[in-house]
Design an enzyme around this catalytic site. Structure first.
Site, PDB file in Angstrom:
ATOM      1  N   ARG A 260      -7.601   5.005   9.654  1.00 20.28           N
ATOM      2  CA  ARG A 260      -6.313   5.582  10.035  1.00 20.28           C
ATOM      3  C   ARG A 260      -6.283   5.802  11.545  1.00 20.28           C
ATOM      4  O   ARG A 260      -7.253   6.256  12.135  1.00 20.28           O
ATOM      5  CB  ARG A 260      -6.066   6.902   9.299  1.00 20.28           C
ATOM      6  CG  ARG A 260      -6.001   6.720   7.789  1.00 20.28           C
ATOM      7  CD  ARG A 260      -5.685   7.993   7.046  1.00 20.28           C
ATOM      8  NE  ARG A 260      -5.755   7.774   5.606  1.00 20.28           N
ATOM      9  CZ  ARG A 260      -5.603   8.716   4.683  1.00 20.28           C
ATOM     10  NH1 ARG A 260      -5.361   9.951   5.052  1.00 20.28           N
ATOM     11  NH2 ARG A 260      -5.688   8.421   3.398  1.00 20.28           N
ATOM     12  N   ARG A 275     -11.176  14.745  11.192  1.00 22.88           N
ATOM     13  CA  ARG A 275     -10.065  13.800  11.346  1.00 22.88           C
ATOM     14  C   ARG A 275     -10.585  12.574  12.085  1.00 22.88           C
ATOM     15  O   ARG A 275     -10.615  12.535  13.308  1.00 22.88           O
ATOM     16  CB  ARG A 275      -8.911  14.465  12.105  1.00 22.88           C
ATOM     17  CG  ARG A 275      -7.570  13.784  11.880  1.00 22.88           C
ATOM     18  CD  ARG A 275      -6.465  14.581  12.541  1.00 22.88           C
ATOM     19  NE  ARG A 275      -6.293  15.875  11.924  1.00 22.88           N
ATOM     20  CZ  ARG A 275      -5.557  16.106  10.836  1.00 22.88           C
ATOM     21  NH1 ARG A 275      -4.938  15.107  10.245  1.00 22.88           N
ATOM     22  NH2 ARG A 275      -5.425  17.317  10.336  1.00 22.88           N
ATOM     23  N   GLU A 347      -7.838  20.699   3.279  1.00 16.51           N
ATOM     24  CA  GLU A 347      -7.599  19.694   2.234  1.00 16.51           C
ATOM     25  C   GLU A 347      -8.791  18.760   2.079  1.00 16.51           C
ATOM     26  O   GLU A 347      -9.341  18.268   3.053  1.00 16.51           O
ATOM     27  CB  GLU A 347      -6.363  18.868   2.584  1.00 16.51           C
ATOM     28  CG  GLU A 347      -6.047  17.785   1.565  1.00 16.51           C
ATOM     29  CD  GLU A 347      -5.217  16.654   2.132  1.00 16.51           C
ATOM     30  OE1 GLU A 347      -5.333  15.527   1.612  1.00 16.51           O
ATOM     31  OE2 GLU A 347      -4.480  16.879   3.115  1.00 16.51           O
ATOM     32  N   SER A 350      -5.947  14.939  -2.448  1.00 22.99           N
ATOM     33  CA  SER A 350      -4.507  14.985  -2.671  1.00 22.99           C
ATOM     34  C   SER A 350      -4.208  14.086  -3.861  1.00 22.99           C
ATOM     35  O   SER A 350      -4.533  12.895  -3.838  1.00 22.99           O
ATOM     36  CB  SER A 350      -3.763  14.504  -1.419  1.00 22.99           C
ATOM     37  OG  SER A 350      -2.383  14.732  -1.534  1.00 22.99           O
ATOM     38  N   ARG A 388     -15.302  14.764   4.102  1.00 29.89           N
ATOM     39  CA  ARG A 388     -14.954  16.191   4.025  1.00 29.89           C
ATOM     40  C   ARG A 388     -15.834  16.926   3.019  1.00 29.89           C
ATOM     41  O   ARG A 388     -16.111  18.115   3.192  1.00 29.89           O
ATOM     42  CB  ARG A 388     -13.474  16.350   3.707  1.00 29.89           C
ATOM     43  CG  ARG A 388     -12.592  15.867   4.851  1.00 29.89           C
ATOM     44  CD  ARG A 388     -11.203  16.428   4.830  1.00 29.89           C
ATOM     45  NE  ARG A 388     -10.474  16.076   6.046  1.00 29.89           N
ATOM     46  CZ  ARG A 388      -9.323  16.614   6.418  1.00 29.89           C
ATOM     47  NH1 ARG A 388      -8.750  17.542   5.669  1.00 29.89           N
ATOM     48  NH2 ARG A 388      -8.742  16.235   7.548  1.00 29.89           N
TER      49      ARG A 388
END
Length: 421
Positions: A260, A275, A347, A350, A388
């Site tokens: 990403r 991130r 988070e 999801s 994560r």
């Protein structure tokens, strides 16, 4: 993708659904484009019929050796009008398709209203936050002190938002991915699937990344895209397919690198691994019939929760509000894991039900028990983000001396190592 017939039947309802997401009305413009398209198609059909009749008259005149010049002139005019419409119809179809493709999915009725994450609703909490008798450190402080997490080395060869893991931390990350795959395949009924990391435009369009989120993606020089999540590859396996009821539900999982650009995250989470441009994630995808997708959503979310519980990580389940629900989703649960170093939940998974939204874009269908063709429902969820999870394990299992205890669930994957020092 949206069905223009449904929009025409309830334009007010369609615009009300957009308003819940804070978006302006769009039904009128979509219906206007569809009206123009229909009118052009009808006119083209009329000209075609007139041309066919005229061709018959011209043939009769020639057989009778009569003058057909005037009729042929009419034919030329009809041909010119048809050529204009033959160019106009696909252009109107393109405009309608592009306008519709940029509009997000309609939300489920039980999705709470709200503009941003502050309106998300707490559904459940699990576990007890560790009470550390010392000042908790963040994962990058622990990793750098151990000499096993190297950001300068990654920056030298790739730039910012990359990480080099070494030794026991590299093995711990690998252990997490293998553990998740084993649980999802052996206990949760997902079929392990190894998929391409490079996909074409159609695949990205099918799951909703294109055209809206092109800036968040990495594109290769030959026009392919690096996947931002294995959801893209796994879900598109049914693109253009017609499944049988006996094949449903189809449950797939895969462990892949994800890529990403993080275009909109400048200045956010610049330290550490939270991130990254490249990260590993175990993805779950379910393909179901419409009547089963709501229950499948609950099941999928529970599968992700089991991973966190087996790892002994405190977490909470949040139901996302209208303003925080993603483009393709009708309803989303986020799982947020507790990070002692940050003193907050972040988070880690999801799980979304997109209902028929992606299936329409992919033309993925099934034949129901009555033999009628219907669009499938597609769901996706992180099961979970491996990087994560590594962060969460490091911060929740950190010791005062800077070591990290290995969770019991990962012991079989760590070759007997119980502590990283």
């Amino acid at each position: 993708m949206h069905d223009i017939r449904i929009i025409r039947e309830d334009a007010a309802g369609f615009d009300a659904a957009l308003a819940r997401r804070g978006l302006p009305p769009a039904a009128h413009e979509l219906i206007r484009l569809d009206d123009e398209r229909r009118a052009a198609v009808a006119k083209l059909q009329g000209l075609q019929e007139s041309r066919n009749a005229l061709a018959k008259r011209i043939g009769e005149a020639k057989r009778a050796q009569a003058d057909s010049a005037a009729l042929e002139a009419q034919g030329a005019q009809l041909r010119a009008g048809m050529e204009h419409l033959q160019a106009q119809v696909p252009e109107l179809e393109r405009m309608l398709r592009e306008k519709s493709a940029g509009i997000p999915n309609a939300l489920d009725a039980d999705v709470p209203d709200g503009r941003d994450e502050t309106a998300n609703v707490l559904v459940k909490e699990f576990g007890v936050k560790p009470e550390l008798p010392f000042a908790a450190r963040e994962h990058f402080e622990l990793g750098e002190a151990l000499g096993l997490m190297d950001f300068p080395a990654a920056g030298k060869i790739a730039g910012s938002r990359f990480t080099v893991l070494r030794g026991a931390l590299a093995r711990l990350e690998r252990a997490l991915g293998q553990f998740m795959l084993d649980v999802h395949t052996a206990e949760h009924g997902y079929a392990e699937t190894n998929v391409p990391l490079l996909v074409n435009d159609a695949a990205m369009f099918g799951t909703g990344q294109l055209p809206k989120f092109a800036d968040d993606l990495f594109r290769t020089t030959d026009g392919r895209w690096l996947i931002p999540t294995a959801e893209v590859s796994l879900t598109n396996l049914v693109a253009g397919e017609i499944l049988k009821p006996a094949q449903l539900p189809l449950r797939l999982t895969g462990l892949t690198p994800c890529f990403r650009s993080e275009a909109g995250s400048a200045g956010r989470d610049v330290r550490g691994m939270l991130r990254q441009h490249q990260f590993a994630k175990v993805e779950m995808v379910s393909i179901t019939c419409p009547e089963d997708s709501a229950a499948e959503h609950e099941r999928m979310t529970r599968c992700a929760e089991v991973i966190l519980e087996r790892l002994g990580l405190p977490y909470r389940r949040m139901l996302l509000c209208a303003g925080d629900t993603g483009f393709s989703a009708a309803k989303t649960y986020d799982l947020e894991v507790w990070l002692p170093g940050q003193g907050m939940y972040r988070e880690i998974s999801s799980c979304s039900n997109t209902r028929a939204f992606q299936a329409r874009r992919m033309n993925a269908r099934f034949r129901n028990a009555a033999g009628k063709m219907e669009f499938l429902h597609t769901l996706n969820g992180s099961g979970v983000a491996v990087g994560r999870a590594l962060i969460a394990v490091m911060e929740n299992y950190q010791q005062e001396d800077g070591s990290v205890r290995v969770p019991d669930a990962l012991a079989p994957y760590m070759g007997g190592l119980i502590s990283i020092r």
